[in-house]
Design a protein around this motif. Structure first.
Motif, PDB file in Angstrom:
ATOM      1  N   GLU A 209      42.803  57.627  11.104  1.00 44.39           N
ATOM      2  CA  GLU A 209      43.084  57.503   9.698  1.00 44.39           C
ATOM      3  C   GLU A 209      42.506  55.899   9.087  1.00 44.39           C
ATOM      4  O   GLU A 209      42.376  55.901   7.994  1.00 44.39           O
ATOM      5  CB  GLU A 209      44.542  57.615   9.464  1.00 44.39           C
ATOM      6  N   ILE A 210      42.724  54.977   9.975  1.00 50.57           N
ATOM      7  CA  ILE A 210      42.393  53.726   9.725  1.00 50.57           C
ATOM      8  C   ILE A 210      40.749  53.548   9.278  1.00 50.57           C
ATOM      9  O   ILE A 210      40.225  53.123   8.412  1.00 50.57           O
ATOM     10  CB  ILE A 210      42.743  52.493  10.671  1.00 50.57           C
ATOM     11  N   ALA A 211      39.834  54.334  10.427  1.00 45.69           N
ATOM     12  CA  ALA A 211      38.396  54.431  10.254  1.00 45.69           C
ATOM     13  C   ALA A 211      38.215  54.959   8.993  1.00 45.69           C
ATOM     14  O   ALA A 211      37.198  54.642   8.064  1.00 45.69           O
ATOM     15  CB  ALA A 211      37.901  55.000  11.216  1.00 45.69           C
ATOM     16  N   GLU A 212      38.922  55.985   8.726  1.00 43.88           N
ATOM     17  CA  GLU A 212      38.425  56.760   7.246  1.00 43.88           C
ATOM     18  C   GLU A 212      38.649  56.000   6.126  1.00 43.88           C
ATOM     19  O   GLU A 212      38.119  56.121   5.101  1.00 43.88           O
ATOM     20  CB  GLU A 212      39.346  58.121   7.250  1.00 43.88           C
ATOM     21  N   LYS A 213      39.822  55.203   6.179  1.00 45.09           N
ATOM     22  CA  LYS A 213      40.285  54.305   5.013  1.00 45.09           C
ATOM     23  C   LYS A 213      39.192  53.042   4.852  1.00 45.09           C
ATOM     24  O   LYS A 213      38.966  53.047   3.681  1.00 45.09           O
ATOM     25  CB  LYS A 213      41.647  53.879   5.177  1.00 45.09           C
ATOM     26  N   LEU A 214      38.973  52.358   5.907  1.00 48.07           N
ATOM     27  CA  LEU A 214      37.972  51.489   5.750  1.00 48.07           C
ATOM     28  C   LEU A 214      36.377  52.072   5.423  1.00 48.07           C
ATOM     29  O   LEU A 214      35.671  51.258   4.601  1.00 48.07           O
ATOM     30  CB  LEU A 214      37.645  50.877   7.224  1.00 48.07           C
ATOM     31  N   GLN A 215      36.030  53.248   5.851  1.00 49.66           N
ATOM     32  CA  GLN A 215      34.745  53.789   5.280  1.00 49.66           C
ATOM     33  C   GLN A 215      34.900  53.873   3.668  1.00 49.66           C
ATOM     34  O   GLN A 215      34.004  53.883   2.842  1.00 49.66           O
ATOM     35  CB  GLN A 215      34.614  55.200   6.078  1.00 49.66           C
ATOM     36  N   GLU A 216      35.979  54.622   3.305  1.00 49.80           N
ATOM     37  CA  GLU A 216      36.249  54.854   1.702  1.00 49.80           C
ATOM     38  C   GLU A 216      36.064  53.352   1.279  1.00 49.80           C
ATOM     39  O   GLU A 216      35.546  53.422  -0.067  1.00 49.80           O
ATOM     40  CB  GLU A 216      37.620  55.444   1.758  1.00 49.80           C
ATOM     41  N   GLU A 217      36.656  52.499   1.442  1.00 56.17           N
ATOM     42  CA  GLU A 217      36.658  51.091   1.053  1.00 56.17           C
ATOM     43  C   GLU A 217      35.597  50.498   1.099  1.00 56.17           C
ATOM     44  O   GLU A 217      34.745  49.985  -0.153  1.00 56.17           O
ATOM     45  CB  GLU A 217      37.756  50.013   1.610  1.00 56.17           C
ATOM     46  N   ILE A 218      34.601  50.394   2.031  1.00 59.18           N
ATOM     47  CA  ILE A 218      33.327  49.849   2.389  1.00 59.18           C
ATOM     48  C   ILE A 218      32.270  50.568   1.482  1.00 59.18           C
ATOM     49  O   ILE A 218      31.531  50.094   0.715  1.00 59.18           O
ATOM     50  CB  ILE A 218      32.882  50.037   3.754  1.00 59.18           C
TER      51      ILE A 218
END
Length: 243
Positions: A209-218
């Motif tokens: 879930e953290i990886a997905e959120k970071l991908q969205e932000e980046i």
């Protein structure tokens, strides 16, 4: 005779935009924060200054920092006032509401003194304590009552930041590394980019879930469309040996 200055104006715009910090852009900066009235330094990116002011922390990574404006990586007032600033040195003053907030009387709490004594804590003014997961500072101890202040220690203070805005960062690799490092609290990680895909070696497992959120932000802030997290080679070799 009229002269067409459009080409010259466009060139000036390009030069100006390359050196001005805008919301959503990544910038590299160094800074020192101090109280306006007392002059006491409370934060700095300079290791030399930290040692001189007695606030050096062995766990702190000193040196220029890369942040993204408008993403809450700085104090809100500082974040806002850096927008539109040119590369170079600036002094920025922040009122309490722009910095660490105004004093809120609702965040003062009276705690029975014997609660501290039961935990073998000697309550004295200035001592920072953790109560129910919240950090507070003891203000007064009178008889059986202790007043704990849960306001930020610098709330109500006017602060001044001396800023050295070094550059507007254009390289996606630098952007990704800085953003992920700050988000995950990691000092060292490796980033490789190919065809708009970033492979990030963190040395630890990153929850999905953290990886997905970071991908969205980046993806929102850079030209990178996908990121993949991996462990570094050292840890992989260690895992093989354990097996």
């Amino acid at each position: 005779m009229e002269t067409d200055c459009s080409d010259g104006n466009r060139l000036q715009d390009l030069i100006r935009n390359d050196k001005m910090a805008e919301k959503g852009e990544f910038i590299e900066l160094e800074y020192t924060g101090r109280l306006k009235d007392e002059g006491m330094v409370f934060d700095t990116t300079s290791e030399k200054t930290a040692k001189e002011e007695g606030i050096w922390d062995k766990n702190m990574k000193y040196g220029p920092a890369i942040v993204c404006l408008g993403e809450g990586q700085l104090l809100s007032g500082l974040d806002q006032k850096l927008v539109g600033k040119s590369v170079g040195k600036h002094t920025i003053e922040l009122a309490p509401e722009e910095g660490f907030g105004k004093k809120d009387a609702k965040l003062l709490r009276i705690v029975p003194t014997n609660i501290f004594r039961q935990q073998k804590i000697d309550p004295v003014p200035g001592l920072q304590v953790n109560i129910d997961g919240a950090m507070g500072t003891i203000r007064t101890v009178t008889g059986g009552r202790t007043v704990v202040d849960f306001n930020h220690p610098l709330s109500g203070k006017e602060v001044v930041y001396d800023i050295d805005l070094k550059r507007v960062v254009k390289d996606d690799k630098e952007k990704v590394k800085a953003f992920v490092s700050l988000a995950l609290g990691l000092k060292d990680l490796d980033v490789d980019i190919k065809d708009s895909v970033a492979v990030i070696s963190t040395g630890k497992e990153i929850p999905q879930e953290i990886a997905e959120k970071l991908q969205e932000e980046i993806a929102r802030l850079t030209d990178i469309k996908k990121i993949t997290f991996t462990k570094n080679n050292t840890e992989k070799e260690a895992e093989k040996k354990e097996k």
